[in-house]
Design a protein around this motif. Structure first.
Motif, PDB file in Angstrom:
ATOM      1  N   ASP A 166       4.370  45.120 -78.543  1.00  0.00           N
ATOM      2  CA  ASP A 166       5.287  44.265 -77.798  1.00  0.00           C
ATOM      3  C   ASP A 166       4.896  44.317 -76.326  1.00  0.00           C
ATOM      4  O   ASP A 166       4.982  45.376 -75.692  1.00  0.00           O
ATOM      5  CB  ASP A 166       6.727  44.772 -77.976  1.00  0.00           C
TER       6      ASP A 166
ATOM      7  N   LEU B  43       9.928  32.630 -84.187  1.00  0.00           N
ATOM      8  CA  LEU B  43      11.082  33.451 -84.555  1.00  0.00           C
ATOM      9  C   LEU B  43      11.466  33.228 -86.012  1.00  0.00           C
ATOM     10  O   LEU B  43      11.383  32.109 -86.519  1.00  0.00           O
ATOM     11  CB  LEU B  43      12.280  33.123 -83.663  1.00  0.00           C
TER      12      LEU B  43
ATOM     13  N   VAL C 269      19.213  42.208 -84.296  1.00  0.00           N
ATOM     14  CA  VAL C 269      17.784  42.372 -83.997  1.00  0.00           C
ATOM     15  C   VAL C 269      17.487  43.869 -84.014  1.00  0.00           C
ATOM     16  O   VAL C 269      17.814  44.582 -83.067  1.00  0.00           O
ATOM     17  CB  VAL C 269      17.401  41.779 -82.628  1.00  0.00           C
TER      18      VAL C 269
ATOM     19  N   SER D 166      11.990  45.568 -84.240  1.00  0.00           N
ATOM     20  CA  SER D 166      11.578  44.216 -84.615  1.00  0.00           C
ATOM     21  C   SER D 166      11.273  43.376 -83.383  1.00  0.00           C
ATOM     22  O   SER D 166      12.014  43.404 -82.391  1.00  0.00           O
ATOM     23  CB  SER D 166      12.685  43.530 -85.429  1.00  0.00           C
ATOM     24  N   LYS D 167      10.193  42.599 -83.449  1.00  0.00           N
ATOM     25  CA  LYS D 167       9.829  41.737 -82.333  1.00  0.00           C
ATOM     26  C   LYS D 167      10.297  40.295 -82.531  1.00  0.00           C
ATOM     27  O   LYS D 167      10.805  39.660 -81.616  1.00  0.00           O
ATOM     28  CB  LYS D 167       8.314  41.737 -82.121  1.00  0.00           C
ATOM     29  N   ASN D 168      10.121  39.761 -83.748  1.00  0.00           N
ATOM     30  CA  ASN D 168      10.445  38.343 -83.935  1.00  0.00           C
ATOM     31  C   ASN D 168      11.260  38.070 -85.196  1.00  0.00           C
ATOM     32  O   ASN D 168      11.361  36.929 -85.635  1.00  0.00           O
ATOM     33  CB  ASN D 168       9.176  37.495 -83.940  1.00  0.00           C
TER      34      ASN D 168
ATOM     35  N   ALA E 223      15.070  38.560 -86.992  1.00  0.00           N
ATOM     36  CA  ALA E 223      16.482  38.895 -86.798  1.00  0.00           C
ATOM     37  C   ALA E 223      17.229  38.735 -88.114  1.00  0.00           C
ATOM     38  O   ALA E 223      16.831  37.959 -88.985  1.00  0.00           O
ATOM     39  CB  ALA E 223      17.097  37.994 -85.729  1.00  0.00           C
TER      40      ALA E 223
ATOM     41  N   ALA F  94      21.703  37.341 -82.079  1.00  0.00           N
ATOM     42  CA  ALA F  94      20.274  37.361 -82.407  1.00  0.00           C
ATOM     43  C   ALA F  94      19.489  36.372 -81.557  1.00  0.00           C
ATOM     44  O   ALA F  94      18.421  36.700 -81.013  1.00  0.00           O
ATOM     45  CB  ALA F  94      20.082  37.053 -83.885  1.00  0.00           C
TER      46      ALA F  94
ATOM     47  N   GLU G 147      19.306  37.502 -77.844  1.00  0.00           N
ATOM     48  CA  GLU G 147      18.436  38.652 -77.612  1.00  0.00           C
ATOM     49  C   GLU G 147      16.966  38.288 -77.747  1.00  0.00           C
ATOM     50  O   GLU G 147      16.143  38.665 -76.898  1.00  0.00           O
ATOM     51  CB  GLU G 147      18.784  39.784 -78.579  1.00  0.00           C
ATOM     52  N   LEU G 148      16.619  37.540 -78.777  1.00  0.00           N
ATOM     53  CA  LEU G 148      15.203  37.198 -78.981  1.00  0.00           C
ATOM     54  C   LEU G 148      14.672  36.256 -77.906  1.00  0.00           C
ATOM     55  O   LEU G 148      13.479  36.287 -77.586  1.00  0.00           O
ATOM     56  CB  LEU G 148      15.012  36.581 -80.367  1.00  0.00           C
TER      57      LEU G 148
END
Length: 533
Positions: free
Chosen positions: A245, A276, A466, A470-472, A474, A500, A503-504
């Motif tokens: 990340d 995403l 999220v 986890s990066k992508n 949710a 979600a 945040e993403l």
């Protein structure tokens, strides 16, 4: 508009209210192009657990009906205040709902009916001093202390015979073996409704069923923004790997490919690192089955639907992605049965109005407290479906103990046809079956996991919207962890989706906070006074 976000693609697994709301937040608040958003849904209709169907000839269907209030459900109403009504494009769904509830107000006069067909004085909650102490002790205990204990771990047997338990339980579908944490959360989140538990004056309904009144307007709005809907498409796998990340320098789970099945063909979609994926993990209506007037619903499990398989795969690979086995391993404690009744005349509604003193919609809910099936039903404002003819009436009913032998039909509800279920209902109400149900169509629905999100659990058994690793990817469902909020509500799915998305995408906007009515002196005093009534 943020150019980077406008080029970003988003994929939703599941077409329930959480995914639809999430897509709306991406467009409205994140600047993501609707044409870059795809929603995959296994069923031919969107809405997930809020779906509805049928027709006046074969009978309407409704797997469930959600109770709403207007003073909470903060994220839900903030969203639907920006979604146009289908009847008036200059009015939002929220404004339409408020106006409807100003016209038709709830004030139940027959909340509980006993085995003698007598209307119980349910203003008397029937709590002993020991019960009040038990309620206070549970409501003030920390979630760490409550752990994965059950409701019956905190109360003596007399509590489960009180009018309060009968009403609170059937308002929200609790059973004694369900999570003490969830019960506590409901006591706090809905404390403002405690003083009116017998009249349900705080309950609000949509103009039609929630599919017609909420899902369809949201779907139309998303379509107008170019969102792609892939019905009949089941996502079977997500190819993931650990990647760096760039924001934190830590390794996080990245979805690289999405695999789905449509019409027997498997297809793979490449997911870029900045794209995403939103997953509705778990489903309260997974493995549902319908019966008819002449047949009982079939007995399905997750082996028949495969609805939990993807979450199980992900959870096995990555700590922090939850423990689905906590929720899907005991159907006996998570299932009940509902049924939708379509009437070709007004006899049943007329007799219920005369008996209860409530016109349709104003009674909110009637519970047959001595029913072996523990049945409850409500008569909504008609029409309850947008296409419902004026000479047809529809109502929804459920039984929390469908595995028990009926009082009037000598077998469990799960083995009964629609006709047998109606005979049981008529028996409790002392109505003539041929008069009130002679022209009726009853479609029962068995739902193995309908209260699976109430199963006793620890905080770590549910993933965050999220996950920290986890990066992508949710999670947006009834099976995520949101402090203080309550599952089995539309609000929980909408709030999870908003959390979600924000945040993403690093959206610097406030998510509507949870109203703390339980912390106000007025509500606290009214609740204490009611508890001693």
């Amino acid at each position: 508009m943020d150019i980077q976000n406008s080029d970003r693609k988003a994929y939703f697994i599941g077409g329930g209210i959480g995914s639809l709301a999430g897509a709306a937040f991406l467009i409205r608040d994140g600047g993501v192009s609707g044409s870059n958003i795809t929603i995959y849904e296994s069923l031919p209709v969107l809405g997930g657990s809020l779906d509805a169907g049928g027709n006046p000839e074969q009978g309407y269907t409704l797997r469930g009906s959600r109770m709403l209030t207007l003073n909470i459900y903060e994220c839900t109403w903030a969203l639907f205040n920006t979604i146009p009504s289908l009847t008036d494009p200059n009015t939002s769904v929220y404004e339409e709902t408020v106006a409807f509830n100003e016209r038709v107000k709830s004030n139940a006069k027959a909340r509980l009916i006993d085995k003698n067909r007598a209307i119980v004085d349910s203003s008397k909650l029937g709590l002993t001093m020991a019960n009040r102490t038990e309620l206070l002790k549970l409501s003030e205990s920390s979630e760490d202390k409550l752990g994965n204990s059950s409701i019956y771990d905190w109360f003596t047997p007399s509590f489960f015979e009180s009018n309060f338990w009968f009403m609170w339980r059937t308002s929200f579908a609790f059973s004694p073996w369900h999570s003490a944490i969830e019960f506590k959360r409901y006591l706090h989140r809905f404390m403002q409704e405690f003083p009116n538990v017998e009249t349900m004056t705080g309950v609000r309904r949509t103009v039609y069923n929630q599919y017609d009144s909420m899902i369809l307007p949201l779907e139309v709005w998303l379509k107008s923004h170019g969102v792609n809907f892939m019905r009949g498409s089941t996502v079977t796998d997500l190819d993931t790997e650990f990647g760096l990340d760039p924001k934190t320098g830590s390794k996080k789970v990245i979805v690289k490919n999405l695999v789905y099945e449509n019409a027997g063909n498997n297809k793979t979609i490449k997911i870029n690192d900045d794209d995403l994926v939103f997953y509705q993990n778990g489903s309260m209506t997974d493995a549902s089955s319908y019966g008819s007037m002449t047949s009982a619903p079939k007995f399905y499990t997750k082996a028949d639907s495969q609805g939990w398989t993807l979450w199980e795969k992900l959870a096995k690979k990555y700590p922090g992605f939850g423990k689905p086995e906590v929720f899907n391993s005991n159907i006996a404690q998570s299932f009940w049965e509902s049924f939708t009744v379509t009437l070709k005349d007004t006899a049943f509604f007329d007799q219920m109005e005369k008996f209860s003193g409530n016109k349709a919609r104003t009674g909110s809910q009637v519970t047959l407290k001595d029913s072996n099936w523990f049945m409850s039903f409500s008569l909504n404002q008609q029409p309850h479906y947008k296409d419902q003819p004026s000479d047809v009436q529809v109502f929804f009913t459920y039984g929390l103990h469908p595995d028990r032998v009926g009082n009037f039909v000598g077998k469990p509800m799960t083995e009964c046809t629609g006709e047998e279920i109606l005979r049981e209902l008529a028996g409790h109400l002392k109505f003539d079956y041929d008069v009130v149900f002679g022209n009726a169509i009853c479609i029962p629905c068995r739902m193995p996991y309908i209260t699976s999100m109430f199963m006793p659990r620890l905080k770590t058994d549910r993933p965050l919207p999220v996950p920290k690793n986890s990066k992508n990817l949710a999670f947006i469902s009834q099976f995520v962890e949101i402090p203080d909020d309550v599952v089995f509500t539309v609000e929980y799915s909408v709030r999870a989706a908003q959390m979600a998305v924000y945040e993403l995408l690093d959206i610097d906007l406030e998510i509507p906070p949870i109203n703390k009515f339980d912390k106000t002196l007025k509500v606290e005093l009214e609740t204490v006074a009611k508890a001693f009534h």
